[in-house]
Design an enzyme around this catalytic site. Structure first.
Site, PDB file in Angstrom:
ATOM      1  N   GLU A 164       8.639 -12.145   7.059  1.00 55.76           N
ATOM      2  CA  GLU A 164       9.672 -11.893   8.056  1.00 55.76           C
ATOM      3  C   GLU A 164      10.147 -13.209   8.663  1.00 55.76           C
ATOM      4  OE1 GLU A 164       8.220  -9.234  11.033  1.00 55.76           O
ATOM      5  OE2 GLU A 164       7.554  -7.715   9.591  1.00 55.76           O
ATOM      6  N   HIS A 217       5.309 -11.558  16.572  1.00 60.62           N
ATOM      7  CA  HIS A 217       5.215 -10.181  16.097  1.00 60.62           C
ATOM      8  C   HIS A 217       3.832 -10.045  15.494  1.00 60.62           C
ATOM      9  CE1 HIS A 217       6.744  -6.798  13.210  1.00 60.62           C
ATOM     10  NE2 HIS A 217       5.953  -6.324  14.169  1.00 60.62           N
TER      11      HIS A 217
END
Length: 477
Positions: A164, A217
């Site tokens: 990501e 995250h």
């Protein structure tokens, strides 16, 4: 009866009125105040022209200028709105999501809600999705209006083939990116290493105009360990970049099945120096999960310029009146955000007074007739005056104290008013003021004393028309 705490900005005129229809002592109100629809604005005369003899406007007359608008330029307003910082996990953000025009436009609209926004879970391998979104965000925008946005993307992070990116969308007229890097992560604790971005904001108060975003995250199954290790990331930022103002934000998975209550007892990020703006009981999910996954943690002196009660979950489906099907297309998370106090233009700063107001409303009313109360009122430290409508009717009675230099004397000043007339200040109002002073105002006391500008005043407004009393504590800072 209810109470509220707000912070407001006022211009040179210091006093406020309950209703601009009113006049004082049955005379016409200030010409600078908005009145009835027939209100006639002040006019300014150019040196070579005069009005006609009967008072009509002569050639060259125009509206009186505030003198402030000349300073609004280069994308900066005289008084900039609070600077908004947000974080949003846009579930599996990539080309597939943006292929739906309605979804693309909605996400772009959400980006424009914030001055700087962290977007997480960017999975697009092609690198095109962020550019498409940026183009949509800036569509129809003007650098001289609300401002154009730019985007800063991190390298792709992750341990497996699923990687990501973090992306920072920011308003280019306000924000300057100073430095950025992916945390080097000794020990390989983080599945997605934090992205560190230091920024400077030209409109935020000096104590908080430079800060570092620690974008994260976490992996759900190792959330507690990763959250704890963010303390080491903060230390790295302080030691390497010499920055004390640090904002940790993102999808921390800091709730639900991933974090137990006992975990917080030993987690270092729960120390007193870390301010968790999104509380544990708040739901940040757009599903029925009911968990506070997304968080914002602030540390450093910048806490002094965080707008009180500004931290929130932005439930855009309610604000935009969207149905559940559209919500699901965007994400299973809501954005989380908060605001920072901003400065007025330096050339007109001297014309701005900051005032905080604690206001308690009581639906009960004074026992004596209003006219009699006003005529007979006599109490040391206080002055009373009447505000009248054009027909001469008494509409509001203002009872205003002298300036109070010390916060601790505010309650005793209100108590004196209650001793004078119990129907003017009920016990419930007194108790509410005590609570606000003892608990809410304590956070402001240090700032007020440091600046040596604390000026307190008690104001009672007896609304004759609506038969209610409002007790307010005014604080000029």
């Amino acid at each position: 009866m209810g109470s509220c705490l707000t912070k407001c900005h006022h211009g040179q005129q210091e006093e406020t009125r309950p209703d601009d229809r009113y006049t004082t002592d049955n005379t016409r109100a200030d010409s600078n105040r908005v009145q009835d629809p027939e209100f006639d604005e002040n006019l300014r005369q150019k040196s070579r022209h005069r009005a006609d003899g009967d008072g009509d406007r002569g050639k060259g007359w125009r509206r009186k200028s505030s003198g402030l608008s000349r300073f609004s330029q280069d994308g900066r307003h005289v008084i900039q709105p609070p600077f908004t910082v947000g974080a949003f996990n846009i579930q599996k953000f990539g080309m597939a999501k943006l292929s739906d025009k309605e979804t693309l436009q909605l996400i772009a609209r959400l980006v424009r809600e914030f001055d700087i926004l962290l977007v997480q879970e960017v999975v697009d391998v092609s690198g095109k999705a962020l550019n498409i979104l940026l183009e949509e965000v800036n569509s129809g925008q003007s650098s001289q209006g609300s401002g154009l946005y730019e985007v800063l993307a991190s390298p792709r992070v992750g341990r497996s083939s699923h990687k990501e990116q973090y992306a920072i969308f920011y308003k280019s007229t306000l924000v300057q990116i100073k430095n950025s890097e992916v945390y080097h992560d000794p020990g390989d604790i983080f599945i997605r290493e934090p992205f560190l971005v230091s920024v400077s904001v030209n409109t935020v108060s000096p104590v908080g105009n430079e800060f570092c975003l620690v974008c994260i995250h976490t992996q759900p199954t190792s959330a507690n360990k990763e959250i704890d290790r963010l303390v080491d990331v903060q230390k790295h930022v302080k030691d390497t970049w010499n920055m004390d103002n640090i904002i940790i934000l993102g999808d921390l998975n800091a709730s639900g099945q991933y974090i137990k209550s006992r975990d917080w007892e030993t987690n270092r990020l729960r120390g007193a120096e870390y301010n968790w703006l999104i509380a544990d009981h708040v739901d940040t999910t757009a599903t029925n999960t009911l968990a506070a996954y997304d968080r914002i943690i602030v540390s450093g002196p910048m806490m002094d310029v965080v707008v009180p009660n500004s931290a929130q979950v932005f439930r855009y489906d309610q604000v935009y009146q969207l149905d559940q099907d559209i919500l699901k297309k965007v994400s299973d998370h809501y954005p989380v955000c908060f605001s920072l106090e901003t400065l007025a233009h330096p050339k007109i700063q001297k014309n701005i007074t900051t005032r905080m107001i604690i206001s308690v409303e009581d639906k009960r009313f004074i026992t004596s007739p209003p006219d009699q109360f006003l005529d007979e009122f006599s109490l040391k430290q206080y002055k009373a005056r009447g505000l009248y409508a054009k027909d001469g009717q008494l509409t509001v009675i203002e009872v205003r104290s002298q300036r109070i230099s010390n916060l601790s004397k505010v309650v005793s000043t209100v108590e004196a008013l209650r001793k004078y007339d119990r129907s003017l200040v009920s016990y419930s109002v007194l108790a509410s003021i005590k609570h606000q002073v003892n608990f809410v105002m304590k956070s402001w006391e240090k700032k007020l004393l440091e600046e040596e500008k604390g000026k307190f005043q008690v104001l009672i407004q007896v609304d004759v028309e609506e038969k209610k009393i409002v007790c307010s504590l005014l604080i000029n800072t």
